[in-house]
Design a protein around this motif. Structure first.
Motif, PDB file in Angstrom:
ATOM      1  N   SER A 104      15.337  25.280 -35.388  1.00 39.24           N
ATOM      2  CA  SER A 104      16.553  25.672 -35.001  1.00 39.24           C
ATOM      3  C   SER A 104      17.022  25.107 -33.744  1.00 39.24           C
ATOM      4  O   SER A 104      16.218  24.731 -32.881  1.00 39.24           O
ATOM      5  N   VAL A 105      18.176  25.245 -33.500  1.00 40.34           N
ATOM      6  CA  VAL A 105      19.012  24.747 -32.157  1.00 40.34           C
ATOM      7  C   VAL A 105      18.538  25.398 -31.040  1.00 40.34           C
ATOM      8  O   VAL A 105      18.665  26.627 -31.247  1.00 40.34           O
ATOM      9  N   TRP A 106      17.909  25.131 -30.131  1.00 41.00           N
ATOM     10  CA  TRP A 106      17.154  25.873 -28.954  1.00 41.00           C
ATOM     11  C   TRP A 106      17.155  25.050 -27.728  1.00 41.00           C
ATOM     12  O   TRP A 106      16.813  23.916 -27.802  1.00 41.00           O
ATOM     13  N   PRO A 107      17.404  25.612 -26.425  1.00 41.21           N
ATOM     14  CA  PRO A 107      17.907  27.045 -26.321  1.00 41.21           C
ATOM     15  C   PRO A 107      19.166  27.126 -26.609  1.00 41.21           C
ATOM     16  O   PRO A 107      20.052  26.377 -26.387  1.00 41.21           O
ATOM     17  N   ILE A 108      19.661  28.420 -26.962  1.00 33.94           N
ATOM     18  CA  ILE A 108      20.915  29.068 -27.087  1.00 33.94           C
ATOM     19  C   ILE A 108      20.985  30.518 -27.023  1.00 33.94           C
ATOM     20  O   ILE A 108      20.174  31.178 -27.736  1.00 33.94           O
ATOM     21  N   PRO A 109      21.922  30.734 -26.341  1.00 37.28           N
ATOM     22  CA  PRO A 109      22.084  32.433 -26.141  1.00 37.28           C
ATOM     23  C   PRO A 109      22.052  33.036 -27.613  1.00 37.28           C
ATOM     24  O   PRO A 109      22.789  32.557 -28.461  1.00 37.28           O
ATOM     25  N   HIS A 110      21.447  34.129 -27.630  1.00 37.29           N
ATOM     26  CA  HIS A 110      21.421  34.850 -29.010  1.00 37.29           C
ATOM     27  C   HIS A 110      22.783  35.398 -29.095  1.00 37.29           C
ATOM     28  O   HIS A 110      23.071  35.546 -30.497  1.00 37.29           O
TER      29      HIS A 110
END
Length: 231
Positions: A104-110
């Motif tokens: 998954s796309v990371w980092p991304i704020p939840h």
């Protein structure tokens, strides 16, 4: 189903009338971690990508015509085939393939991921009778996926890999809306479903993929409106 000749390893995978062959050099570099099981896994994904394009009814063609040239039906899919091998290789993203997961796309704020999932669910919920799956993606990475709660009807990680790889190798994805038939081997290997893709942001490559069992102009227009709502 494998041969070792010096530092060269050859692994075969036979499915019906098709036999796939992987050859890896030993010694230094990526070849050290390409075990027989790992090479066979890559061949399984390659076969899956073939079925993704043709469905498993291709086996019936070989039943009638043993010397049929498969290349005539695969068309210009070389980059897609190469893409799945590159992703599954040790130099690609082999970990997610080995763990039966999807990167998954990371980092991304939840909070952003949750909001994206809510938007996707809200829009697709209005078309729940014709929308099987909905995916937000960037390249080979996923942001969110919406699928039925009934587990037998959910997307298998291997099918997700095939979808992400295919979308990532469509040159017109960032500039056009696309509509194409695909076969999801772990969902139903004998028939097609139909995927609509549209780019939501050309700067980041954010795209949306909506999948339906219905192939019609009306369904394309429904997904087109849904894509505009998601955007």
């Amino acid at each position: 189903q494998s041969l070792q000749a010096g530092g060269t390893k050859m692994v075969f995978l036979t499915v019906g009338h098709l036999t796939l062959l992987a050859i890896a050099e030993g010694g230094t570099g990526s070849g050290e971690c390409e075990t027989e099981a790992y090479l066979r896994l890559q061949l399984e994904y390659l076969y899956g990508q073939i079925i993704f394009t043709l469905t498993d009814t291709i086996q019936k063609v070989f039943t009638r015509r043993h010397y049929f040239d498969l290349r005539s039906m695969l068309g210009a899919t070389e980059t897609v085939m190469r893409g799945i091998l590159d992703q599954a290789s040790p130099l690609g993203n082999g970990g997610s393939f080995l763990c039966a997961g999807v990167e998954s796309v990371w980092p991304i704020p939840h909070e952003i991921r949750d909001h994206a999932s809510q938007v996707l669910s809200s829009v697709c919920g209005k078309h729940s009778d014709t929308c099987l799956f909905a995916i937000l993606l960037v390249g080979n990475e996923m942001i969110s996926v919406v699928m039925p709660r009934y587990k037998p009807h959910q997307l298998h990680p291997s099918d997700l890999h095939l979808i992400l790889n295919f979308c990532n190798h469509q040159p017109g994805l960032l500039t056009n809306e696309l509509w194409f038939p695909v076969c999801l081997p772990r969902f139903s290997s004998s028939g097609f479903v139909y995927a609509y893709t549209t780019c939501l942001d050309s700067g980041t490559g954010l795209a949306c993929c909506l999948i339906s069992q219905e192939n019609s102009t009306e369904q394309f227009e429904r997904f087109r409106k849904a894509g505009a709502s998601i955007r």
